[in-house]
Design a protein around this motif. Structure first.
Motif, PDB file in Angstrom:
ATOM      1  N   ILE A 186       0.289 -14.222 -44.684  1.00  0.00           N
ATOM      2  CA  ILE A 186      -0.413 -13.656 -45.844  1.00  0.00           C
ATOM      3  C   ILE A 186      -1.906 -13.721 -45.532  1.00  0.00           C
ATOM      4  CG2 ILE A 186      -0.807 -13.810 -48.310  1.00  0.00           C
ATOM      5  CD1 ILE A 186       1.835 -15.350 -48.522  1.00  0.00           C
ATOM      6  N   CYS A 187      -2.504 -12.569 -45.345  1.00  0.00           N
ATOM      7  CA  CYS A 187      -3.914 -12.553 -44.960  1.00  0.00           C
ATOM      8  C   CYS A 187      -4.740 -13.274 -46.015  1.00  0.00           C
ATOM      9  CB  CYS A 187      -4.394 -11.117 -44.797  1.00  0.00           C
ATOM     10  SG  CYS A 187      -6.121 -11.043 -44.262  1.00  0.00           S
ATOM     11  N   GLN A 188      -5.600 -14.130 -45.543  1.00  0.00           N
ATOM     12  CA  GLN A 188      -6.356 -14.967 -46.475  1.00  0.00           C
ATOM     13  C   GLN A 188      -7.602 -14.261 -47.008  1.00  0.00           C
ATOM     14  OE1 GLN A 188      -5.303 -18.323 -47.504  1.00  0.00           O
ATOM     15  NE2 GLN A 188      -3.483 -17.221 -46.823  1.00  0.00           N
ATOM     16  N   HIS A 189      -7.736 -12.995 -46.707  1.00  0.00           N
ATOM     17  CA  HIS A 189      -8.805 -12.230 -47.352  1.00  0.00           C
ATOM     18  C   HIS A 189      -8.324 -11.813 -48.737  1.00  0.00           C
ATOM     19  CE1 HIS A 189     -11.066  -8.224 -47.842  1.00  0.00           C
ATOM     20  NE2 HIS A 189     -11.832  -9.205 -48.286  1.00  0.00           N
ATOM     21  N   LEU A 190      -7.439 -10.833 -48.798  1.00  0.00           N
ATOM     22  CA  LEU A 190      -6.946 -10.396 -50.098  1.00  0.00           C
ATOM     23  C   LEU A 190      -5.430 -10.338 -50.153  1.00  0.00           C
ATOM     24  CD1 LEU A 190      -9.485  -7.573 -51.049  1.00  0.00           C
ATOM     25  CD2 LEU A 190      -9.340  -9.876 -51.980  1.00  0.00           C
ATOM     26  N   GLY A 191      -4.784 -10.993 -49.206  1.00  0.00           N
ATOM     27  CA  GLY A 191      -3.350 -11.185 -49.360  1.00  0.00           C
ATOM     28  C   GLY A 191      -2.449 -10.139 -48.762  1.00  0.00           C
ATOM     29  N   HIS A 236      -4.129  -9.752 -36.383  1.00  0.00           N
ATOM     30  CA  HIS A 236      -5.124  -8.861 -36.982  1.00  0.00           C
ATOM     31  C   HIS A 236      -4.554  -8.269 -38.259  1.00  0.00           C
ATOM     32  CE1 HIS A 236      -8.519  -6.073 -36.961  1.00  0.00           C
ATOM     33  NE2 HIS A 236      -7.661  -5.092 -37.217  1.00  0.00           N
ATOM     34  N   CYS A 237      -5.402  -8.173 -39.280  1.00  0.00           N
ATOM     35  CA  CYS A 237      -4.966  -7.557 -40.536  1.00  0.00           C
ATOM     36  C   CYS A 237      -5.586  -6.168 -40.609  1.00  0.00           C
ATOM     37  CB  CYS A 237      -5.402  -8.419 -41.718  1.00  0.00           C
ATOM     38  SG  CYS A 237      -4.907  -7.692 -43.297  1.00  0.00           S
ATOM     39  N   ASP A 238      -4.711  -5.177 -40.687  1.00  0.00           N
ATOM     40  CA  ASP A 238      -5.190  -3.799 -40.677  1.00  0.00           C
ATOM     41  C   ASP A 238      -5.825  -3.392 -42.004  1.00  0.00           C
ATOM     42  OD1 ASP A 238      -4.169  -3.656 -38.135  1.00  0.00           O
ATOM     43  OD2 ASP A 238      -2.320  -2.646 -38.717  1.00  0.00           O
ATOM     44  N   CYS A 239      -5.631  -4.211 -43.050  1.00  0.00           N
ATOM     45  CA  CYS A 239      -6.171  -3.805 -44.362  1.00  0.00           C
ATOM     46  C   CYS A 239      -7.690  -3.676 -44.311  1.00  0.00           C
ATOM     47  CB  CYS A 239      -5.774  -4.798 -45.445  1.00  0.00           C
ATOM     48  SG  CYS A 239      -4.034  -4.680 -45.880  1.00  0.00           S
ATOM     49  N   HIS A 240      -8.355  -4.734 -43.859  1.00  0.00           N
ATOM     50  CA  HIS A 240      -9.825  -4.687 -43.827  1.00  0.00           C
ATOM     51  C   HIS A 240     -10.382  -5.282 -42.545  1.00  0.00           C
ATOM     52  CE1 HIS A 240      -8.343  -5.379 -47.990  1.00  0.00           C
ATOM     53  NE2 HIS A 240      -8.963  -4.243 -48.176  1.00  0.00           N
ATOM     54  N   GLY A 241      -9.511  -5.588 -41.576  1.00  0.00           N
ATOM     55  CA  GLY A 241     -10.008  -5.978 -40.263  1.00  0.00           C
ATOM     56  C   GLY A 241     -10.159  -7.462 -39.986  1.00  0.00           C
ATOM     57  N   SER A 242      -9.635  -8.323 -40.834  1.00  0.00           N
ATOM     58  CA  SER A 242      -9.719  -9.760 -40.525  1.00  0.00           C
ATOM     59  C   SER A 242      -8.927 -10.062 -39.257  1.00  0.00           C
ATOM     60  CB  SER A 242      -9.160 -10.603 -41.670  1.00  0.00           C
ATOM     61  OG  SER A 242      -9.971 -10.477 -42.806  1.00  0.00           O
ATOM     62  N   THR A 243      -9.477 -10.935 -38.428  1.00  0.00           N
ATOM     63  CA  THR A 243      -8.834 -11.262 -37.156  1.00  0.00           C
ATOM     64  C   THR A 243      -8.747 -12.777 -37.015  1.00  0.00           C
ATOM     65  OG1 THR A 243     -10.060  -9.381 -36.283  1.00  0.00           O
ATOM     66  CG2 THR A 243      -8.875 -10.725 -34.692  1.00  0.00           C
TER      67      THR A 243
HETATM   68  S1  FES Z   1      -6.378  -8.424 -46.820  1.00  0.00           S
HETATM   69 FE1  FES Z   1      -6.455  -8.740 -44.705  1.00  0.00          FE
HETATM   70  S2  FES Z   1      -8.424  -8.142 -44.148  1.00  0.00           S
HETATM   71 FE2  FES Z   1      -8.383  -7.836 -46.250  1.00  0.00          FE
END
Ligand code: FES
Length: 326
Positions: A186-191, A236-243
């Motif tokens: 679960i990406c820790q930016h926005l999930g 890598h999270c394709d939603c907003h680029g968190s790596t």
């Molecule tokens: S939710 Fe993954 S980068 Fe924003």
């Protein structure tokens, strides 16, 4: 939003697993439109409103629970203020230093047979997930290798949390080569959850990926971060680029995330070659998105639902190879 901080072994333990489940239920009720927590009432009546609310929506408040809720009041107040004033995001951890009492869950395949560590493919591009510690909370299971496909020993390390400046201890890899790790998916930016966030094995961490069709969406920034960190593979999270760096506790390589992926602590039984999930270290736990599929509003996805504890077994699934077009 209340964050639950998961601490190192030597931190004082103040939250047990049933408390974690309780918090999750409470947060789910607070966000449910049918049982929406009235922030204005809370601000005017204080803890009495909270106790009555919990009594009515989550379960009876005995003395132990009352004390526990009092300890959380600050975090709940911050979350409430954030909800009342649009655009204001307040992230304040409740007064929780660590957590204990996670279930010990055997990793099994879809037929219920234990997963053998030595049989997990190295650098597999498949998204391999299991739920832990709650149903609906997916985690990657990765057997890390170098660019020639040999397993890589993943050492213990300190993981830095950009959001707070703190560090915590990542225990390192397990298995016959100490190369197997597990992180929250679960990406820790926005999930965002898989397939939006996934593991890019070494064969996919190359500039040619910049021209690849979706969902291969590594950014130039992510590739540069991998090069600078001298790591052959990425999450890598394709939603907003968190790596994230899978070789170093899923530490943050590029934002916008300010938090590493929480680690699932694994135990390997060398006599059977079985793997167990036994705990979690990191900063936050997010619930899953709506039906496991992030929407265009990932923040709202986080508010939707919470699962129940996984128990003493958790099933490992190969979901898909996002690079094959299948
Ligand atoms: S939710 Fe993954 S980068 Fe924003």
């Amino acid at each position: 939003m209340i964050k639950i901080r998961l601490g190192d072994k030597d931190e004082k333990t103040v939250l047990n697993y049933s408390d974690l489940v309780f918090i999750k239920r409470l947060l789910a009720k607070m966000r449910d439109p049918k049982t929406r927590f009235d922030g204005k009432e809370f601000v005017s009546k204080g803890e009495d409103y909270l106790f009555n609310y919990v009594n009515k929506n989550v379960g009876s408040v005995d003395e132990k629970r009352r004390k526990f809720l009092k300890g959380l009041i600050f975090g709940i107040a911050a979350a409430t203020i954030a909800a009342i004033i649009p655009g204001v995001e307040v992230i304040v951890p409740p007064q929780v230093a660590a957590i204990s009492g996670f279930p010990k869950s055997l990793l099994v395949d879809s037929s219920g047979n234990p997963i053998k560590a030595s049989e997990i493919p190295v650098n597999s591009p498949y998204i391999v997930l299991f739920e832990y510690p709650m149903t609906g909370e997916p985690n990657f299971l990765l057997n890390l290798g170098d660019s020639s496909g040999k397993p890589v020993e993943v050492p213990p390390t300190k993981v830095f949390v950009p959001q707070t400046g703190d560090t915590y201890d990542f225990p390192g890899g397990v298995g016959p080569n100490k190369s197997i790790v597990a992180y929250s998916a679960i990406c820790q930016h926005l999930g965002c959850t898989p397939p939006y966030i996934h593991f890019y094995p070494p064969q996919y961490v190359s500039p040619s990926q910049l021209a690849a069709p979706e969902p291969d969406q590594l950014t130039a920034q992510a590739l540069l971060a991998a090069k600078q960190a001298k790591v052959p593979a990425l999450i890598h999270c394709d939603c907003h680029g968190s790596t994230y760096d899978p070789y170093h506790g899923a530490a943050v390589l590029t934002g916008p995330t300010q938090r590493p992926l929480p680690t699932v602590v694994l135990e390997w039984d060398s006599s059977t070659d079985y793997l167990y999930a036994v705990g979690s270290v990191g900063v936050a736990i997010y619930p899953e998105g709506a039906n496991g599929v992030p929407s265009s509003n990932p923040k709202a996805d986080l508010d939707n639902s919470f699962g129940s504890p996984v128990g003493n077994k958790t099933t490992v699934q190969n979901t898909q190879n996002p690079f094959s077009g299948s």
